[in-house]
Design a protein around this motif. Structure first.
Motif, short mmCIF file in Angstrom:
data_model
loop_
_atom_site.label_atom_id
_atom_site.label_comp_id
_atom_site.label_asym_id
_atom_site.label_seq_id
_atom_site.Cartn_x
_atom_site.Cartn_y
_atom_site.Cartn_z
N UNK A 199 0.85 -1.19 0.00
CA UNK A 199 0.00 0.00 0.00
C UNK A 199 0.89 1.24 0.00
N UNK A 200 0.56 2.20 -0.83
CA UNK A 200 1.34 3.43 -0.96
C UNK A 200 0.42 4.65 -0.85
N UNK A 250 -3.53 11.08 -1.85
CA UNK A 250 -3.74 10.02 -2.82
C UNK A 250 -3.21 8.69 -2.26
N UNK A 251 -3.78 7.59 -2.73
CA UNK A 251 -3.34 6.27 -2.27
C UNK A 251 -3.55 5.24 -3.37
N UNK A 309 -1.05 3.11 -9.77
CA UNK A 309 -2.01 4.19 -10.05
C UNK A 309 -2.63 4.62 -8.75
N UNK A 310 -2.40 5.87 -8.37
CA UNK A 310 -2.90 6.40 -7.11
C UNK A 310 -4.07 7.35 -7.39
N UNK A 311 -5.07 7.26 -6.56
CA UNK A 311 -6.25 8.12 -6.70
C UNK A 311 -6.53 8.83 -5.39
N UNK A 312 -7.18 9.98 -5.48
CA UNK A 312 -7.52 10.74 -4.29
C UNK A 312 -8.19 12.05 -4.66
N UNK A 343 -3.03 9.90 -10.04
CA UNK A 343 -1.60 10.18 -10.11
C UNK A 343 -0.85 8.88 -10.39
N UNK A 344 -0.37 8.67 -11.61
CA UNK A 344 0.43 7.47 -11.89
C UNK A 344 1.86 7.63 -11.36
#
Length: 493
Positions: A389-390, A405-406, A445-448, A463-464
């Protein structure tokens, strides 16, 4: 297990097979009696069988078309046919297998919000509905136990789809799909146990290295109620991990006094057989983030505890032991980095990066030798898999903006290590081990959401992060229970 290790243990076994078996002698006889070779199970013959299992991995749609990184997973079932030939303690063979699969995954992304007066919803989907493999197998047999490595080629039938809906622009919709047959190298290893009546049970792990390929997608694009054809090439990168169990029926039998007798274990504990265990330890290393949404990309330290279970099997010939092992570990390995400095178009930018390993799995082969009567020294190598998890938190001044974002991803890598295992009682042993793990760079691929500055009340963002990788060092201690007792093998004269 790589080719160098496979050759090493094959060569060691061949040398062991060349050692003479001690003849029975009596002090008061002038004529030496002919040695009696005990009957052992012979793995030679043609076999047919069935299997079932589970598989999965990352589907990475790269920025050459549209970007998304998501997990595909699902069940599989099928059959196999093959042939073996046993020479001494070595077994060689070939196998053809086919599986129906339901390995599928999808991604749903939304970008935009009220402040931008429009939004974009993007859906990606990929699936594998069939896998076929042709592979060679080679391994070490100890009576009814057979431990093997395999390598060959695999082919998978895949299907992909993409859609995009733009709100705020009436009648804007895009849809495209395509399918392909993808070919790739395949590596694996496992163990098989012979039951009565020519039946056997097996379990194995396979890695299908499908890699990065370009797929042609075709569909339609509609804007302002006007539709037109759409065609583009999409780059998709993937590797699939498969674990399966099965049953084989083999035409063959017990070979009494074979021309190439199997090598007996040296006096001491016989490590042949299956085992389960528990272990715990500590891991540390560094995490590397690639380029991303305004994020810096230095390394930062990660560390924490780990604990879990082990399952495996060994086969012993002479003093040489070859085995396969699977491990699943929960971890508290995590790390973070905070950096502040000038940013693009803003006075200052603060970025906080966090990475955490939720679980870590290792699928490895072991090769070693018995030292003394109770101690096994070994090296190991194989594949590492982790769910991670990032998170990325951004804040700026001039103007003031905040974004959080995560994202999660399945990371793949390689592992190499060494250890020692000591049999302290019938059926029981303790071990100490060191492993080095290199996790390859994995796109995330991070979203937030973001608010303030140009974003107003709030905007959904994607945010890739180009690549995230790790180097890890693991120290583990554990205890194993062996289903076959570890009796002393007594030389008879």
């Amino acid at each position: 297990m790589n080719i160098i290790k496979a050759r090493a243990w094959l060569a060691a076994t061949a040398l062991g097979a060349a050692l003479p078996v001690g003849a029975a002698m009596a002090a008061d006889l002038l004529v030496k009696a002919k040695p009696v070779v005990a009957a052992t199970f012979d793995w030679s013959g043609v076999y047919i069988g069935a299997h079932a299992g589970y598989g999965g991995g990352m589907k990475d749609w790269s920025p050459t078309g549209t970007q998304a990184d998501f997990v595909a997973r699902g069940a599989l079932a099928g059959g196999q046919i093959g042939i073996n030939k046993q020479l001494g303690s070595l077994v060689f063979g070939g196998e053809l297998a086919g599986s129906w699969t339901d390995i599928n995954g999808k991604s749903h992304l939304e970008i935009g919000g009220p402040a931008l007066a429009s939004s974009v919803a993007i859906d990606h989907a990929s699936g594998i509905d069939g896998i076929a493999t042709v592979a060679g197998r080679a391994g070490l047999a100890a009576d009814r136990w057979f431990v093997f490595a395999k390598a060959g080629l695999s082919a998978a039938h895949e299907k992909h789809s993409f859609s995009m809906l733009v709100t705020g622009v009436p009648g804007s919709f895009t849809v495209a799909s395509g399918n392909e047959v993808r070919y790739a190298p395949m590596l694996g290893f496992g163990s098989e146990y012979a039951l009565g009546g020519n039946w056997s049970l097996f379990g194995e792990y396979n890695l299908h290295l499908f890699g990065d390929r370009s797929v042609s997608l075709r569909g339609t694009s509609t804007a302002a109620a006007l539709a037109g054809p759409l065609a583009f090439d999409q780059s998709i990168d993937q590797s699939i991990h498969v674990a399966k169990v099965g049953v084989n029926y083999r035409w063959g039998g017990v070979a009494v006094d074979p021309s190439y007798p199997a090598v007996r274990p040296v006096p001491g504990n016989d490590w042949t057989g299956g085992y389960i265990g528990v272990q715990g330890g500590y891991g540390w290393g560094s995490t590397q983030w690639g380029d991303g949404f305004g994020a810096p990309n230095p390394d930062f330290r990660t560390d924490g505890w780990l604990a879990g279970g082990t399952i495996g099997a060994n086969a012993q010939a002479g003093s040489f032991v070859f085995g396969v092992e699977g491990e699943i570990l929960g971890t508290g390995i995590k790390g973070s980095l905070s950096a502040t400095g000038p940013g693009p178009g803003v006075a200052t930018q603060t970025s906080i990066l966090n990475s955490r390993i939720d679980w870590l799995a290792l699928a490895t082969a072991r090769a070693g030798f018995v030292a003394g009567s109770n101690l096994l020294l070994y090296g190991k190598g194989g594949v590492a898999i982790a769910q991670e998890a990032h998170t990325l938190d951004l804040s700026t001044t001039g103007p003031t903006t905040a974004a959080s974002l995560s994202g999660k991803a399945i990371h793949s890598g390689v592992v190499a290590g060494a250890g020692a295992e000591y049999a302290f009682a019938p059926n029981w042993s303790v071990k100490a081990e060191y492993d080095y793990v290199r996790m390859f760079g994995q796109a995330v691929t991070m979203t937030g959401t973001a608010a303030g500055g140009l974003f107003g009340a709030g905007v959904t963002l994607v945010a890739p992060i180009n690549k995230v990788g790790q180097d890890l060092h693991l120290v583990k201690f554990g205890v194993n229970y062996h289903f076959n007792p570890l009796p002393s093998v007594v030389a008879k004269y």
